[in-house]
Design a protein around this motif. Structure first.
Motif, PDB file in Angstrom:
ATOM      1  N   UNK A   1       0.816  -1.209   0.000  1.00  0.00           N
ATOM      2  CA  UNK A   1       0.000   0.000   0.000  1.00  0.00           C
ATOM      3  C   UNK A   1       0.847   1.256   0.000  1.00  0.00           C
ATOM      4  N   UNK A   2       0.173   2.391  -0.032  1.00  0.00           N
ATOM      5  CA  UNK A   2       0.874   3.678  -0.046  1.00  0.00           C
ATOM      6  C   UNK A   2       1.400   3.999   1.352  1.00  0.00           C
ATOM      7  N   UNK A   3       2.578   4.619   1.449  1.00  0.00           N
ATOM      8  CA  UNK A   3       3.055   5.071   2.764  1.00  0.00           C
ATOM      9  C   UNK A   3       2.065   6.063   3.368  1.00  0.00           C
TER      10      UNK A   3
ATOM     11  N   UNK B   1       0.041  13.289  -0.524  1.00  0.00           N
ATOM     12  CA  UNK B   1       0.860  13.991  -1.520  1.00  0.00           C
ATOM     13  C   UNK B   1       1.010  13.195  -2.800  1.00  0.00           C
ATOM     14  N   UNK B   2       0.283  12.100  -2.938  1.00  0.00           N
ATOM     15  CA  UNK B   2       0.402  11.282  -4.139  1.00  0.00           C
ATOM     16  C   UNK B   2      -0.052  12.091  -5.340  1.00  0.00           C
TER      17      UNK B   2
ATOM     18  N   UNK C   1      -6.100   5.401  -2.072  1.00  0.00           N
ATOM     19  CA  UNK C   1      -6.362   4.884  -0.719  1.00  0.00           C
ATOM     20  C   UNK C   1      -5.655   3.552  -0.563  1.00  0.00           C
ATOM     21  N   UNK C   2      -5.658   3.043   0.667  1.00  0.00           N
ATOM     22  CA  UNK C   2      -5.146   1.711   0.961  1.00  0.00           C
ATOM     23  C   UNK C   2      -6.303   0.764   1.242  1.00  0.00           C
TER      24      UNK C   2
ATOM     25  N   UNK D   1      -5.426  -5.854  -0.420  1.00  0.00           N
ATOM     26  CA  UNK D   1      -5.096  -5.069   0.767  1.00  0.00           C
ATOM     27  C   UNK D   1      -4.060  -4.002   0.491  1.00  0.00           C
ATOM     28  N   UNK D   2      -3.614  -3.870  -0.740  1.00  0.00           N
ATOM     29  CA  UNK D   2      -2.576  -2.901  -1.035  1.00  0.00           C
ATOM     30  C   UNK D   2      -3.145  -1.553  -1.441  1.00  0.00           C
TER      31      UNK D   2
END
Length: 464
Positions: free
Chosen positions: A365-367, A373-374, A418-419, A434-435
């Protein structure tokens, strides 16, 4: 895009973007202002200035400008070192003039921050730090050492020490704060400019690939009949041999068809044709085309279609094969494949007025600290030593996501990042999505191809 291209786009050589002519013009403006200030101080306010020494300091700047005009061409661009020396010269020249005219008692002492701002906006961080420290040192010396301002009657004009300290503190704070602010703004502007330039390059490349695909399809479509005729006629010639009178008609037919092939190749070689079969495609075909370069990278890509709850949604929409949509989706799918553990899901659904795509993976997933800020260009995230690099060969600057976001938003899409769910909450036997999750939503009218464009007919020349 190669690392060399990225090096250029990131502006590592921006120090040589400033022309010598620009520096000379700005210096002439400063010289005129200095002379005007000296004349007004002496003639109107009757200050007793060391005019000879002041004019000598101003004359040094005039001589420097004249030498630069005669020695170097007008279009010369200064290197980082040459720019630093030019700005440093202006700072020292201004400091010497302030030394002769009262130091920090002179209200024009605030102009010391000017050369530092130029350095922060145009030069490297090292040069800016050097200029800032030099300016602070100069202000500190001017607060203690200077030629006092005197009136014609011999009275010394000076402000109280507390105000001198205040002037020193304000200039130091201005140098630090404004240089940091200018540097930050300049870096962000340059990064955005570089990213937009990269977006234009990516879009132009995708447009060429799309046009090339249309040319190839048009060639196969238009040359199929004449080539089949040539093949059939050649077979007949081989069977009948050359002593048959009816072969003359066949030979004429071969000649006509060969001429037709020549004309088609000539017209396509000049500009290419827009093949009507390639102009639009079903939504699923567009998604599969975008994902195709990443299907053989060791991750399983699942194409899903959500059930429509709205009976008026109708069949799968037919959409235009716009290069910005294909390239934007390809970048998002590449990002999902890069970070996925084993699976990537691409889910599509549509209603009467909207089309929605979701790209999901089973990666980390995204930090959390970067999810807001993506889509910003050149986003860097510091990694701890035990984290390693999950995507070898990539610089992790967010440029690909910025390009995708820019191109897709230009095509009318709204993007959200989103995650997914916690893998521990997944049902038994079901892979957990889930990522990272990217959801894209278009108004349906922004994607739907005009039914009139789907009608077959003569292929039109590519224009523009």
């Amino acid at each position: 895009m190669t690392n060399t291209d990225l090096s250029v786009l990131k502006g590592r050589q921006r120090g040589n973007w400033i022309r010598l002519r620009t520096i000379i013009l700005l210096r002439w403006v400063a010289i005129v202002g200095q002379l005007a200030a000296l004349v007004v101080s002496q003639q109107i306010y009757r200050l007793d200035l060391p005019m000879g020494a002041c004019l000598m300091v101003v004359g040094v700047a005039v001589i420097g400008n004249l030498l630069s005009l005669f020695i170097f061409p007008e279009n010369k661009r200064l290197s980082e070192t040459e720019n630093l020396l030019m700005v440093l010269f202006d700072l020292l020249q201004l400091g010497m003039l302030l030394y002769l005219t009262g130091g920090l008692n002179n209200p024009f002492s605030i102009l010391i921050i000017g050369p530092v701002m130029v350095s922060a906006s145009a030069l490297s961080l090292r040069s800016t730090v050097f200029m800032g420290l030099t300016a602070i040192l100069m202000v500190s010396l001017l607060s203690q050492f200077h030629v006092p301002l005197r009136t014609e009657q011999g009275f010394i004009m000076r402000i109280p020490d507390i105000f001198v300290f205040g002037a020193w503190a304000s200039i130091v704070i201005a140098v630090v704060f404004l240089s940091v602010y200018s540097r930050r703004v300049a870096v962000e502007m340059h990064a955005m400019s570089d990213a937009l330039q990269a977006t234009q390059i990516a879009l132009a490349r995708e447009q060429k690939l799309t046009d090339l695909g249309g040319v190839v399809a048009a060639a196969a479509h238009e040359l199929g009949t004449p080539l089949a005729t040539i093949k059939l006629t050649s077979a007949e010639l081989m069977e009948d041999f050359a002593d048959r009178p009816d072969l003359r008609d066949d030979a004429a037919l071969i000649r006509d068809q060969a001429d037709r092939c020549r004309d088609i190749l000539r017209s396509m070689g000049r500009a290419g044709k827009d093949d009507l079969h390639m102009r639009s495609a079903p939504l699923s075909a567009l998604i599969e085309e975008a994902a195709e370069p990443h299907t053989a990278r060791g991750k399983q890509i699942h194409f899903l279609v959500a059930e429509a709850n709205d009976e008026s949604a109708g069949p799968q929409p037919t959409v235009y094969r716009r290069p910005e949509i294909i390239h934007g989706l390809r970048n998002l799918i590449q990002n999902a494949v890069d970070f996925a553990a084993a699976n990537v899901w691409i889910e599509s659904e549509w209603s009467a007025d909207r089309v929605t795509l979701r790209i999901m993976d089973d990666g980390p997933g995204y930090p959390v600290d970067l999810i807001g800020r993506i889509g910003d260009p050149f986003v860097r995230r510091r990694r701890t030593p035990d984290q390693g690099t999950p995507r070898p060969g990539y610089e992790g600057m967010g440029l690909g996501l910025f390009i995708a976001k820019t191109l897709l938003e230009r095509a009318g899409a709204e993007l959200s990042f989103a995650n997914g769910i916690d893998p521990g909450h997944a049902r038994a036997g079901q892979s957990a999505q889930c990522g990272a999750i990217v959801e894209l939503t278009w108004p349906r009218h922004a994607l739907d191809a005009d039914p009139g464009d789907r009608a077959l007919g003569p292929n039109q020349q590519i224009t523009g």
